[in-house]
Write a protein that holds these residues in place. Structure first.
Motif, PDB file in Angstrom:
ATOM      1  N   GLN A 274       0.843 -58.964 -16.508  1.00 19.84           N
ATOM      2  CA  GLN A 274      -0.037 -58.341 -17.502  1.00 19.84           C
ATOM      3  C   GLN A 274      -1.504 -58.280 -17.047  1.00 19.84           C
ATOM      4  O   GLN A 274      -2.212 -57.310 -17.308  1.00 19.84           O
ATOM      5  N   MET A 275      -1.932 -59.349 -16.344  1.00 14.51           N
ATOM      6  CA  MET A 275      -3.353 -59.370 -15.947  1.00 14.51           C
ATOM      7  C   MET A 275      -3.656 -58.280 -14.916  1.00 14.51           C
ATOM      8  O   MET A 275      -4.750 -57.729 -14.890  1.00 14.51           O
ATOM      9  N   ILE A 276      -2.684 -57.974 -14.059  1.00 11.92           N
ATOM     10  CA  ILE A 276      -2.888 -56.887 -13.086  1.00 11.92           C
ATOM     11  C   ILE A 276      -2.859 -55.548 -13.824  1.00 11.92           C
ATOM     12  O   ILE A 276      -3.667 -54.646 -13.564  1.00 11.92           O
ATOM     13  N   ALA A 281      -5.489 -50.593 -15.976  1.00 12.62           N
ATOM     14  CA  ALA A 281      -5.832 -49.771 -17.151  1.00 12.62           C
ATOM     15  C   ALA A 281      -7.348 -49.635 -17.286  1.00 12.62           C
ATOM     16  O   ALA A 281      -7.871 -48.534 -17.522  1.00 12.62           O
ATOM     17  N   ASP A 282      -8.066 -50.742 -17.104  1.00 13.49           N
ATOM     18  CA  ASP A 282      -9.532 -50.694 -17.243  1.00 13.49           C
ATOM     19  C   ASP A 282     -10.161 -49.856 -16.131  1.00 13.49           C
ATOM     20  O   ASP A 282     -11.115 -49.104 -16.361  1.00 13.49           O
ATOM     21  N   ALA A 286     -12.240 -46.344 -16.915  1.00 15.77           N
ATOM     22  CA  ALA A 286     -13.644 -46.195 -16.504  1.00 15.77           C
ATOM     23  C   ALA A 286     -13.816 -44.982 -15.587  1.00 15.77           C
ATOM     24  O   ALA A 286     -14.800 -44.240 -15.694  1.00 15.77           O
ATOM     25  N   ILE A 287     -12.848 -44.766 -14.693  1.00 18.53           N
ATOM     26  CA  ILE A 287     -12.948 -43.609 -13.780  1.00 18.53           C
ATOM     27  C   ILE A 287     -12.903 -42.303 -14.580  1.00 18.53           C
ATOM     28  O   ILE A 287     -13.683 -41.380 -14.334  1.00 18.53           O
ATOM     29  N   SER A 288     -11.990 -42.236 -15.558  1.00 21.39           N
ATOM     30  CA  SER A 288     -11.899 -41.011 -16.375  1.00 21.39           C
ATOM     31  C   SER A 288     -13.219 -40.762 -17.097  1.00 21.39           C
ATOM     32  O   SER A 288     -13.709 -39.622 -17.151  1.00 21.39           O
ATOM     33  N   MET A 324     -17.412 -51.809  -9.924  1.00 22.17           N
ATOM     34  CA  MET A 324     -16.409 -52.598 -10.656  1.00 22.17           C
ATOM     35  C   MET A 324     -15.004 -52.316 -10.106  1.00 22.17           C
ATOM     36  O   MET A 324     -14.238 -53.238  -9.814  1.00 22.17           O
ATOM     37  N   VAL A 325     -14.693 -51.031  -9.936  1.00 22.74           N
ATOM     38  CA  VAL A 325     -13.333 -50.663  -9.519  1.00 22.74           C
ATOM     39  C   VAL A 325     -13.053 -51.145  -8.094  1.00 22.74           C
ATOM     40  O   VAL A 325     -11.981 -51.692  -7.807  1.00 22.74           O
TER      41      VAL A 325
END
Ligand SMILES: Cc1cc2nc3c(=O)[nH]c(=O)nc-3n(C[C@H](O)[C@H](O)[C@H](O)COP(=O)(O)OP(=O)(O)OC[C@H]3O[C@@H](n4cnc5c(N)ncnc54)[C@H](O)[C@@H]3O)c2cc1C
Length: 378
Positions: A274-276, A281-282, A286-288, A324-325
């Protein structure tokens, strides 16, 4: 979509193919060996990338600005060094298009957008970065010889040493002004090449102007208006940096997604933890958001709206997203992300520049808050 003409789609497709087949495969070598991406630039010029937003009377394609910005995002994915070099070149082209005389457009804009000349933007100095009004470079009008004599030192100049034309900012007795300085101008010397942690293929040099003689005809626009010109060019350039940032984030994300499906831990792919999944998802969200903000800024510019605020927002958000990414990409890759075997540490190093060049994140926040307060939005 913000652009729809089939010409634009065809061009984007052909540029995308070029970047995937010819530019992306060399990006690692360009970074590792610090190779100036001349060949990449030549291919992109040949495919018309730099002609996209400019008027047809100078050989431009007159396509919407978002098409150019979408191309830069792809270039950010393929090779950020090439992207930075090209984006700065195009900022110089925009400056000449916005403020240049008809003669200057014929003499410089045409060859620049066709890639027959390469441009560099010379604003920053050893003691003047964010505080661009503090530049010490001076220009004196020599009426007798119909020229200006420029003295000063510039630093952190992208494309330095490879550019044919330097757009130099200097103060005259009438104030801040901008000059088109040919590379072989008497008194212009390329100084130290500065090594750097990311975007290593593009050069970063000092520029020494010692009694550099520039014809009067090479003053850009009006004497005394150079600061406004510089700010306008930076508003434009920031949309380009936002696009490159989005591209860097996108490629780091794609590599992370693929890796998370093939890397096993505790008997299953790490993508099942789940953490991955939350990270993925985040990152994608953010990219979108960065992409939409960046294309909206390009659309605002294209439609003659005041785009300084949204350009600063796009640059701030997209460059912070790239950091961040690409950081999360290293985390997802574990030790493989930290070593050179995988490319994600290059994306992280490239991303780090994006919140500094063409105005830091702090300066973007100043611009945004200043605009909001001035217009009584709060
Ligand atoms: C790879 C790269 C390429 C570049 N290419 C070019 C180029 O082609 N042409 C060119 O002219 N320049 C170029 N630059 C220079 C770049 O534009 C400057 O680095 C940038 O404007 C910041 O200036 P500075 O580095 O002098 O930092 P400073 O202005 O010294 O800032 C240092 C720190 O203080 C913060 N700060 C400054 N003022 C304020 C304030 N009022 N409020 C809050 N915080 C503040 C900054 O955000 C930063 O964190 C490039 C830089 C890099 C890294």
């Amino acid at each position: 979509m913000l652009y729809s003409s089939s010409d634009a789609m065809q061009l984007l497709e052909s540029l995308g193919n070029l970047m995937e087949s010819k530019i992306m495969p060399n990006a690692r070598r360009i970074d590792a060996e610090r190779i100036f991406p001349r060949e990449n630039l030549d291919m992109l010029f040949k495919h018309g990338l730099c002609r996209i937003p400019f008027p047809s009377r100078y050989g431009g394609l007159e396509l919407p600005y978002p098409v150019y910005i979408a191309s830069l995002e792809m270039l950010g994915m393929a090779c950020a060094s090439t992207g930075l070099s090209l984006a700065i070149h195009c900022t110089v082209c925009s400056g000449i298009e916005m403020f240049g005389s008809e003669e200057q457009k014929e003499h410089y804009l045409k060859p620049l957008i066709h890639g027959k000349m390469l441009g560099a933007f010379a604003l920053t100095e050893p003691d003047a970065g964010s505080d661009a009004k503090a530049i010490q470079t001076r220009a004196r009008l020599d009426e007798h010889n119909n020229s200006y004599i420029i003295n000063g030192r510039k630093r952190f100049i992208t494309n330095g040493g490879y550019a044919d034309l330097y757009l130099v900012f200097a103060v005259t007795e009438k104030g801040y002004s901008a000059f088109l300085v040919d590379k072989d101008c008497n008194g212009l010397r390329i100084g130290k090449y500065m090594d750097k942690m990311g975007v290593r293929g593009s050069t970063l040099t000092e520029l020494h102007l010692n009694d550099c003689i520039v014809p009067k005809a090479n003053l850009l626009g009006e004497e005394g208006k150079g600061y406004d010109y510089a700010m306008e060019m930076l508003h434009t350039g920031r949309i380009g940096i936002a696009a490159l940032s989005t591209g860097i984030a996108q490629i780091a994300f794609e590599k992370s997604l693929a890796y998370s499906k093939r890397r096993y831990a505790f008997g299953k792919p790490i993508a099942e933890f789940q953490m991955i999944r939350q990270k993925l998802a985040d990152m994608h969200t953010a990219i979108s958001a960065a992409r939409h903000l960046t294309l909206s800024a390009a659309w605002a510019k294209d439609n003659g709206l005041d785009y300084a605020l949204i350009a600063a927002e796009a640059k701030l958000f997209a460059s912070e997203t790239a950091k961040m990414v690409s950081d999360e990409a290293i985390q997802i890759h574990g030790a493989y992300g930290y070593v050179d075997e995988y490319d994600v540490n290059r994306h992280w190093r490239d991303a780090r520049m994006m919140s500094i060049g063409e105005g830091t994140s702090e300066i973007m926040r100043l611009i945004i808050s200043h605009r909001l307060l001035r217009s009584d939005v709060l």
